[in-house]
Design an enzyme around this catalytic site. Structure first.
Site, PDB file in Angstrom:
ATOM      1  N   GLY A  31       0.852  -1.117  -0.102  1.00 30.00           N
ATOM      2  CA  GLY A  31       0.101   0.136   0.112  1.00 30.00           C
ATOM      3  C   GLY A  31       0.778   1.282   0.098  1.00 30.00           C
ATOM      4  O   GLY A  31       2.106   1.159  -0.236  1.00 30.00           O
ATOM      5  N   LEU A  33       0.594   3.785  -2.017  1.00 27.80           N
ATOM      6  CA  LEU A  33       0.746   3.577  -3.343  1.00 27.80           C
ATOM      7  C   LEU A  33       1.503   4.681  -4.400  1.00 27.80           C
ATOM      8  O   LEU A  33       0.970   5.963  -3.939  1.00 27.80           O
ATOM      9  CB  LEU A  33      -0.297   2.864  -4.402  1.00 27.80           C
ATOM     10  CG  LEU A  33      -0.931   1.670  -3.766  1.00 27.80           C
ATOM     11  CD1 LEU A  33      -2.149   1.272  -4.755  1.00 27.80           C
ATOM     12  CD2 LEU A  33       0.237   0.510  -3.738  1.00 27.80           C
ATOM     13  N   HIS A  34       2.343   4.569  -5.143  1.00 26.34           N
ATOM     14  CA  HIS A  34       3.047   5.539  -5.778  1.00 26.34           C
ATOM     15  C   HIS A  34       3.339   5.021  -7.314  1.00 26.34           C
ATOM     16  O   HIS A  34       2.773   3.925  -7.705  1.00 26.34           O
ATOM     17  CB  HIS A  34       4.276   6.067  -5.191  1.00 26.34           C
ATOM     18  CG  HIS A  34       5.335   4.974  -4.746  1.00 26.34           C
ATOM     19  ND1 HIS A  34       5.710   4.153  -5.831  1.00 26.34           N
ATOM     20  CD2 HIS A  34       5.515   4.538  -3.791  1.00 26.34           C
ATOM     21  CE1 HIS A  34       6.644   3.299  -5.442  1.00 26.34           C
ATOM     22  NE2 HIS A  34       6.653   3.199  -4.204  1.00 26.34           N
ATOM     23  N   HIS A  37       4.484   1.597  -7.855  1.00 28.26           N
ATOM     24  CA  HIS A  37       3.559   0.408  -7.894  1.00 28.26           C
ATOM     25  C   HIS A  37       2.614   0.626  -9.314  1.00 28.26           C
ATOM     26  O   HIS A  37       2.210  -0.423  -9.682  1.00 28.26           O
ATOM     27  CB  HIS A  37       2.692   0.704  -6.815  1.00 28.26           C
ATOM     28  CG  HIS A  37       3.318   0.525  -5.347  1.00 28.26           C
ATOM     29  ND1 HIS A  37       3.318   1.784  -4.594  1.00 28.26           N
ATOM     30  CD2 HIS A  37       3.765  -0.501  -4.747  1.00 28.26           C
ATOM     31  CE1 HIS A  37       4.219   1.302  -3.456  1.00 28.26           C
ATOM     32  NE2 HIS A  37       4.382  -0.130  -3.633  1.00 28.26           N
ATOM     33  N   LYS A 149      12.956  -2.331  -8.475  1.00 22.81           N
ATOM     34  CA  LYS A 149      13.508  -1.549  -7.273  1.00 22.81           C
ATOM     35  C   LYS A 149      13.901  -2.628  -6.183  1.00 22.81           C
ATOM     36  O   LYS A 149      14.787  -2.215  -5.548  1.00 22.81           O
ATOM     37  CB  LYS A 149      12.288  -0.860  -6.843  1.00 22.81           C
ATOM     38  CG  LYS A 149      12.172  -0.272  -5.442  1.00 22.81           C
ATOM     39  CD  LYS A 149      12.789   1.139  -5.124  1.00 22.81           C
ATOM     40  CE  LYS A 149      13.310   1.483  -3.775  1.00 22.81           C
ATOM     41  NZ  LYS A 149      12.496   1.089  -2.710  1.00 22.81           N
TER      42      LYS A 149
HETATM   43  P1  AMP Z   1       6.017  -2.288  -1.944  1.00 22.95           P
HETATM   44  O1  AMP Z   1       4.788  -1.962  -1.529  1.00 22.95           O
HETATM   45  O2  AMP Z   1       7.354  -1.691  -1.106  1.00 22.95           O
HETATM   46  O3  AMP Z   1       6.150  -3.763  -1.208  1.00 22.95           O
HETATM   47  O4  AMP Z   1       6.248  -2.791  -3.358  1.00 22.95           O
HETATM   48  C1  AMP Z   1       5.244  -3.498  -3.968  1.00 22.95           C
HETATM   49  C2  AMP Z   1       5.901  -3.585  -5.633  1.00 22.95           C
HETATM   50  O5  AMP Z   1       6.075  -2.694  -6.099  1.00 22.95           O
HETATM   51  C3  AMP Z   1       7.300  -4.665  -5.523  1.00 22.95           C
HETATM   52  O6  AMP Z   1       7.154  -5.329  -6.653  1.00 22.95           O
HETATM   53  C4  AMP Z   1       8.193  -3.337  -5.846  1.00 22.95           C
HETATM   54  O7  AMP Z   1       9.439  -3.689  -6.317  1.00 22.95           O
HETATM   55  C5  AMP Z   1       7.596  -2.442  -6.699  1.00 22.95           C
HETATM   56  N1  AMP Z   1       7.826  -1.136  -6.704  1.00 22.95           N
HETATM   57  C6  AMP Z   1       8.231  -0.370  -5.293  1.00 22.95           C
HETATM   58  N2  AMP Z   1       8.769   0.894  -5.765  1.00 22.95           N
HETATM   59  C7  AMP Z   1       9.039   0.703  -7.007  1.00 22.95           C
HETATM   60  C8  AMP Z   1       9.631   1.702  -7.962  1.00 22.95           C
HETATM   61  N3  AMP Z   1      10.017   2.790  -7.563  1.00 22.95           N
HETATM   62  N4  AMP Z   1       9.724   1.234  -9.373  1.00 22.95           N
HETATM   63  C9  AMP Z   1       9.294   0.194  -9.625  1.00 22.95           C
HETATM   64  N5  AMP Z   1       8.487  -0.912  -8.840  1.00 22.95           N
HETATM   65  C10 AMP Z   1       8.337  -0.396  -7.601  1.00 22.95           C
END
Ligand code: AMP
Length: 286
Positions: A31, A33-34, A37, A149
């Site tokens: 969550g 989210l940016h 995501h 990432k």
């Molecule tokens: P998280 O919510 O941090 O667990 O991330 C969820 C998914 O989004 C994971 O597969 C991350 O690698 C991907 N993600 C997070 N930040 C980025 C980013 N800056 N660029 C690409 N994918 C991302």
């Protein structure tokens, strides 16, 4: 868009989608989210019949002194974003739903988790592998979308699925950055204005390293030394690791080879940031 909070309801939804021969894409997230995501979400929406986004702050991947309790949450803004992106289901289970009393089973991927984040966050990848396998078993997606990432995490997930014969294909997507170069991350929300400049030193150091490699530098030690100097010029920065390693097994390299990963983890104040880039060896012209 449906919001599903329980495992039986999620399984029922997936059973129905599969019965109607539709493909399911899953984007696992914690969550807050940016755009990073959302790049995964958009790829899933574009290529799968249905897209499920899970939002679950997985307690088993956080260490005792880490930021589980203060991890940023904004379910309302997340669901609005996902709805406008054309997502079909948000799966947002509670911790008790995922890990009810008496829960006992964990999955470990060996070897590749001994390095980088696995070394500095013991238990992290055990938590990640367990929750990802659970999510895949519940949602049964045809494709799971992961970001580079978290390069090591995506590799751990690929290995887990290969070794346990899970019928989900992993699609990895590039790391997305802010215009400033900062890798987009939910944890960037923690950064104060004063911490922005030190936070930017990660991508600056990686850019400079990439440039050095392009100009023919092969020594991993020299590259790491320069990265260290750039980052340590900031008082608020405390380096967790700087690694020049094999992008598949994360073993440290002495020399840049064709395809090497430069990966960093740095604490900026109380915020731990990670960043990485892939570089290729360039032979110097005589
Ligand atoms: P998280 O919510 O941090 O667990 O991330 C969820 C998914 O989004 C994971 O597969 C991350 O690698 C991907 N993600 C997070 N930040 C980025 C980013 N800056 N660029 C690409 N994918 C991302």
């Amino acid at each position: 868009m449906e919001i599903i909070n329980t495992i039986p309801e999620m399984k029922l939804w997936s059973d129905r989608a599969r019965e109607s021969h539709k493909t399911i894409g899953l984007v696992p997230t914690m969550g807050s989210l940016h755009e990073g995501h959302m790049s995964l979400v958009r790829q899933s929406v574009a290529t799968c019949d249905f897209t499920v986004v899970s939002i679950f702050i997985n307690p088993t991947q956080f260490g005792k002194n880490e930021d589980l309790d203060k991890y940023p949450k904004d379910l309302e803004s997340d669901t609005n974003l996902l709805e406008s992106a054309g997502v079909d289901v948000v799966f947002a289970p509670s911790s008790a739903e995922m890990y009810p009393e008496g829960y006992k089973t964990f999955v470990t991927v060996e070897g590749i988790t001994d390095h980088l984040c696995g070394k500095s966050r013991p238990g992290f990848f055990r938590g990640v592998a367990t929750v990802v396998l659970k999510l895949l078993t519940i949602v049964r997606p045809h494709t799971g979308f992961f970001g580079d990432k978290d390069w090591q995490q995506a590799t751990v997930v690929e290995t887990l699925l290969r070794d346990l014969n899970v019928d989900t294909t992993i699609e990895r997507l590039p790391l997305l950055r802010e215009p400033s170069g900062l890798a987009k991350s939910s944890r960037n929300f923690y950064l104060s204005r004063e911490e922005m400049a030190p936070a930017l030193s990660l991508s600056r150091a990686l850019d400079a390293a990439r440039q050095r490699v392009q100009n023919g530098e092969h020594s991993a030690d020299r590259i790491k030394q320069e990265i260290r100097q750039t980052i340590e010029a900031n008082k608020q920065a405390r380096i967790d690791y700087i690694s020049v390693c094999d992008p598949e097994n994360f073993v440290e390299l002495d020399e840049i080879k064709d395809k090497s990963l430069i990966a960093l983890a740095v604490h900026i104040g109380k915020t731990r940031l990670i960043d990485n880039c892939l570089v290729r060896r360039v032979e110097c012209k005589e």
